[in-house]
Design a protein around this motif. Structure first.
Motif, short mmCIF file in Angstrom:
data_model
loop_
_atom_site.label_atom_id
_atom_site.label_comp_id
_atom_site.label_asym_id
_atom_site.label_seq_id
_atom_site.Cartn_x
_atom_site.Cartn_y
_atom_site.Cartn_z
N LYS A 107 0.83 -1.21 0.00
CA LYS A 107 0.00 0.00 0.00
C LYS A 107 0.86 1.26 0.00
CE LYS A 107 -4.23 -1.68 2.29
NZ LYS A 107 -5.21 -1.08 1.36
N LEU A 108 1.86 1.28 0.85
CA LEU A 108 2.71 2.47 0.96
C LEU A 108 3.53 2.68 -0.31
CD1 LEU A 108 3.88 2.01 4.65
CD2 LEU A 108 2.48 3.89 3.78
N ARG A 109 4.07 1.61 -0.84
CA ARG A 109 4.86 1.71 -2.07
C ARG A 109 3.99 2.20 -3.23
NH1 ARG A 109 7.30 -3.71 -4.48
NH2 ARG A 109 5.07 -4.06 -4.76
N ASP A 110 2.78 1.65 -3.34
CA ASP A 110 1.89 2.03 -4.44
C ASP A 110 1.41 3.47 -4.30
OD1 ASP A 110 2.23 -0.48 -5.45
OD2 ASP A 110 0.22 -1.21 -4.91
N ILE A 219 -1.37 -2.73 8.34
CA ILE A 219 -2.23 -2.32 7.23
C ILE A 219 -3.02 -1.07 7.59
CG2 ILE A 219 -4.15 -3.00 5.75
CD1 ILE A 219 -3.23 -5.92 6.12
N THR A 220 -3.62 -1.06 8.77
CA THR A 220 -4.37 0.12 9.23
C THR A 220 -3.45 1.30 9.41
OG1 THR A 220 -5.95 -1.33 10.36
CG2 THR A 220 -5.94 0.98 10.98
N LEU A 221 -2.25 1.05 9.93
CA LEU A 221 -1.28 2.13 10.12
C LEU A 221 -0.91 2.75 8.78
CD1 LEU A 221 0.26 3.35 12.57
CD2 LEU A 221 2.22 1.97 11.87
N LYS A 227 -3.76 8.36 4.19
CA LYS A 227 -4.89 9.31 4.28
C LYS A 227 -4.41 10.66 4.75
CE LYS A 227 -9.42 9.92 6.47
NZ LYS A 227 -10.43 9.32 7.39
N HIS A 228 -3.49 10.68 5.72
CA HIS A 228 -2.99 11.95 6.24
C HIS A 228 -2.26 12.74 5.16
CE1 HIS A 228 -1.32 14.82 9.11
NE2 HIS A 228 -0.13 14.63 8.54
N GLN A 229 -1.45 12.06 4.36
CA GLN A 229 -0.69 12.74 3.32
C GLN A 229 -1.57 13.18 2.16
OE1 GLN A 229 2.41 13.77 3.60
NE2 GLN A 229 2.42 12.90 5.65
N SER A 230 -2.72 12.54 2.01
CA SER A 230 -3.62 12.87 0.90
C SER A 230 -4.58 14.00 1.26
CB SER A 230 -4.44 11.64 0.50
OG SER A 230 -3.59 10.59 0.09
#
Length: 231
Positions: A107-110, A219-221, A227-230
């Motif tokens: 998720k983070l990489r994508d 995963i939740t983290l 979400k915070h960065q978006s």
């Protein structure tokens, strides 16, 4: 795929955050007849790694791990054999990834985040523990505190990562399941993301900083960070 170029570089702790140390439980149960000795050993290892740094001394983490195992055995009047020590070393080098590690890292990489690791463990020859666990492909760099001969949460460890990446510590976000690691990173100017794996919890006391992100699984983290960065 949308990339977030202003996002912090995510710095992952390795042992217990990504790799599952509970897979050592069968060895500790066999040696001590009590699987709780695993946590006793790990607490001794963390305590004495930090003691070494506060005292201006350094011994590689793996050697301290063996020493803490022998200390635990001496405390409980257990005799260790060379075969026991070798099994311990082998199990330490082959710890599997937690089930939530790959989905969270994906998720983070994508989402466009840069991912690196920072571990108390010394560098090892290939295949490394991360390679064996199938996680190495996610990280552009893997940092060891051996480069500064100090253990986390010494400020020099986080500052070393920032220096090597040519960024400020404020551009880093440390992810760890050990609150002492998150506190150290935040004190050094990083953001902190805390995962409350079993045996780890928040500390409520004056002047203890609250992590920027908190979740019970990776995963939740990761979703919280994205979400915070978006926003």
């Amino acid at each position: 795929m949308s990339y977030i170029y202003s996002a912090p570089i995510i710095v992952f702790d390795v042992n217990e955050t990504l790799l599952d140390i509970d897979t050592l439980t069968p060895l500790f149960t066999r040696l001590f007849g009590d699987n709780n000795r695993l946590r006793e050993w790990f607490a001794q290892l963390v305590l004495y790694s930090q003691t070494m740094t506060l005292s201006g001394l350094y011994t590689p983490f793996g050697e301290l791990g063996v020493g803490a195992l022998q200390m635990t055995a001496d405390i409980h009047a257990v005799t260790l054999t060379e075969e026991d020590v070798q099994e311990f070393k082998q199990r330490m080098s082959e710890m599997p990834a937690h089930p939530d590690a790959i989905p969270a890292l994906t998720k983070l990489r994508d989402a466009g985040f840069r991912l690196v690791t920072l571990t108390n463990s010394a560098p090892s020859a290939s295949p490394t523990p991360l390679e064996k666990a199938g996680l190495s492909e996610f990280f552009e760099r893997n940092f060891s505190v051996a480069n500064v001969s100090q253990f986390k949460p010494a400020p020099a460890t986080y500052q070393m990562v920032a220096r090597e990446l040519s960024v400020e510590t404020s551009e880093l976000c440390l992810v760890a399941c050990h609150l002492w690691d998150v506190i150290g990173a935040q004190a050094a100017g990083c953001q902190g993301a805390f995962i409350t794996r079993p045996y780890n919890a928040l500390l409520s006391a004056p002047n203890v900083p609250k992590p920027d992100f908190i979740a019970s699984d990776l995963i939740t983290l990761a979703e919280h960070i994205i979400k915070h960065q978006s926003s």
